[in-house]
Design an enzyme around this catalytic site. Structure first.
Site, short mmCIF file in Angstrom:
data_model
loop_
_atom_site.label_atom_id
_atom_site.label_comp_id
_atom_site.label_asym_id
_atom_site.label_seq_id
_atom_site.Cartn_x
_atom_site.Cartn_y
_atom_site.Cartn_z
CG HIS A 216 9.18 -1.08 6.28
ND1 HIS A 216 8.64 0.06 5.99
CD2 HIS A 216 10.28 -1.50 5.66
CE1 HIS A 216 9.69 0.80 5.55
NE2 HIS A 216 10.97 -0.38 5.11
CB CYS B 176 1.76 5.04 8.33
SG CYS B 176 2.18 6.62 7.78
N GLY C 24 10.43 -4.10 2.35
CA GLY C 24 11.44 -3.31 2.55
C GLY C 24 12.47 -3.36 1.53
N PRO D 79 0.91 -1.09 -0.10
CG PRO D 79 -0.05 -1.31 2.40
CD PRO D 79 0.88 -2.08 1.28
NE ARG E 114 10.46 2.92 -0.75
CZ ARG E 114 11.53 3.16 0.14
NH1 ARG E 114 12.02 4.25 0.25
NH2 ARG E 114 11.97 2.12 0.96
C1 FMN Z 1 4.93 7.42 -0.85
C2 FMN Z 1 4.46 6.18 0.18
C3 FMN Z 1 3.50 5.92 0.65
C4 FMN Z 1 3.35 4.93 1.63
N1 FMN Z 1 2.09 4.78 2.09
C5 FMN Z 1 1.56 3.60 2.67
C6 FMN Z 1 0.42 3.27 3.11
O1 FMN Z 1 -0.73 4.05 2.73
N2 FMN Z 1 0.23 2.29 4.14
C7 FMN Z 1 1.27 1.52 4.68
O2 FMN Z 1 1.10 0.53 5.40
N3 FMN Z 1 2.63 1.78 4.13
C8 FMN Z 1 2.69 2.92 3.24
N4 FMN Z 1 3.94 2.99 2.87
C9 FMN Z 1 4.97 2.34 3.15
C10 FMN Z 1 5.27 1.29 1.97
O3 FMN Z 1 3.93 0.12 2.17
C11 FMN Z 1 6.32 0.15 2.29
O4 FMN Z 1 6.00 -0.49 3.58
C12 FMN Z 1 7.60 0.87 2.29
O5 FMN Z 1 7.69 1.78 1.35
C13 FMN Z 1 8.76 -0.26 2.25
O6 FMN Z 1 8.63 -0.98 1.25
P1 FMN Z 1 9.37 -0.69 -0.10
O7 FMN Z 1 10.95 -0.51 0.04
O8 FMN Z 1 9.19 -1.75 -1.38
O9 FMN Z 1 8.83 0.73 -0.61
C14 FMN Z 1 4.13 4.19 1.94
C15 FMN Z 1 5.43 4.28 1.26
C16 FMN Z 1 5.71 5.22 0.44
C17 FMN Z 1 6.99 5.53 -0.11
#
Ligand code: FMN
Length: 328
Positions: A176, A107, A208, A22, A232
């Site tokens: 995460h 979050c 993550g 998300p 991301r």
């Molecule tokens: C722009 C942005 C918005 C995010 N919004 C949410 C969210 O609404 N709910 C949530 O649980 N995590 C949110 N996250 C965290 C991501 O779900 C994820 O846990 C985090 O980015 C690490 O994963 P990644 O390295 O694959 O991005 C957000 C992250 C980013 C960068």
């Protein structure tokens, strides 16, 4: 190759176990559709604040709109601090078509933790458990939990909360591999997720810094998790999850759009955003995605695309910028 691995939540199979994270402002219905057309095991909505959900504001409800075209399971994520509104919001999103409900306990944003939602719930496990129990009791859907390793390195309590959440009926836990105090700095610690994995029998998913097959394999090896969640790494690359699933889980490698098929795909995403949000908000949201596509494909005309406020002109720019590029 780790083929034939799936995660099942009651009767819902998350196959392959490569899940879209998300992301607020990003994993809206138009983007989830893009990801779904290439393939993934699950897509998750951006977080929806439970309090706002109860106000029935159309813009808030739009975030929880769960329908998809490609038959992928959709989870709707709820954020909130109090049990009763969370339970009410869960019923509403269930009625709207969510197949799974995810609770946001990860979050880190001050706006969210200041209201004692998101990762702040990890500081108060008793309170968090009341909230989890209320949501589980309110709906007849699988409820999942997404959290971090803990609030800070002094308080790495994800495993303790996971055990209690499992006892309360939570069906899957996504971790995460950072603390809240890390926000997005440093590197995700996938091996720390193994502690949670060892503590519960429900599937644990690693999240993550997973951006490709190599990082996905390393995250699985170090965490022992049942699957990966990618955030991301899918920006500007909605096919990324399908590529990971092909490399690790024996799925067919997705055909990536090239040349005019690439510009057609981006145009479709652009038009999907404008029709979902309407023009003004749509232009703002679309700009982010165009920027990511352009950056990833090293496409020209990026500044012009980002500036343009005329949809017809933007579509022409997309054609010029991407017709000789390939998705990668
Ligand atoms: C722009 C942005 C918005 C995010 N919004 C949410 C969210 O609404 N709910 C949530 O649980 N995590 C949110 N996250 C965290 C991501 O779900 C994820 O846990 C985090 O980015 C690490 O994963 P990644 O390295 O694959 O991005 C957000 C992250 C980013 C960068």
């Amino acid at each position: 190759m780790r083929d034939q691995v799936t995660i099942s939540l009651d009767n819902i199979r998350l196959d392959p176990p490569v899940l879209l994270a998300p992301m607020a402002g990003i994993t809206d219905l138009p983007f989830r559709r893009m990801v779904a057309r290439f393939g993934a095991g699950l897509v998750v909505s951006e977080m929806v604040a439970s309090g706002e959900m109860l106000t029935a504001k159309p813009s808030v409800r739009a975030k929880a709109q769960a329908e998809l075209t490609a038959g992928l399971p959709t989870s709707v994520q709820l954020a909130g601090r109090e049990a009763a509104p969370m339970a009410e919001a869960a019923k509403i999103v269930a009625d709207m078509g969510a197949e799974i409900i995810d609770i946001n306990m990860g979050c880190p944003a001050k706006k969210v933790t200041g209201g004692l939602s998101g990762a702040a719930l990890m500081r108060n496990p008793d309170h968090a458990l009341r909230l989890i129990e209320a949501v589980v009791g309110a709906v007849d859907l699988p409820v999942t939990l997404k959290m971090r390793l803990g609030w800070d390195t002094e308080q790495l309590n994800a495993a303790e909360i996971a055990v209690r959440a499992e006892a309360a009926g939570v069906k899957m836990i996504v971790i995460h591999g950072r603390t809240r105090m890390q926000f997005y700095t440093g590197e995700a610690d996938w091996s720390a997720i193994a502690v949670v994995r060892a503590a519960v029998s429900v599937p644990v998913v690693a999240n993550g810094d997973i951006v490709d097959a190599v990082s996905a394999r390393a995250a699985l090896d170090q965490s022992g998790a049942a699957g990966v969640m990618v955030g991301r790494g899918a920006q500007g690359a909605p096919w990324r999850l399908a590529q990971i699933a092909a490399s690790l889980f024996g799925k067919a490698m997705p055909t990536l759009p090239a040349g005019s098929a690439f510009s057609d795909l981006i145009s479709e995403h652009y038009e999907g955003i404008l029709s979902f949000y309407g023009r003004d908000l749509g232009l703002r949201i679309a700009r982010k995605h165009l920027g990511w596509y352009a950056e990833a494909a090293d496409a020209p005309l990026r500044a012009e695309m980002m500036r343009s406020t005329d949809p017809a002109a933007t579509l022409a720019l997309i054609r010029s910028a991407f017709s000789d590029r390939d998705a990668a």
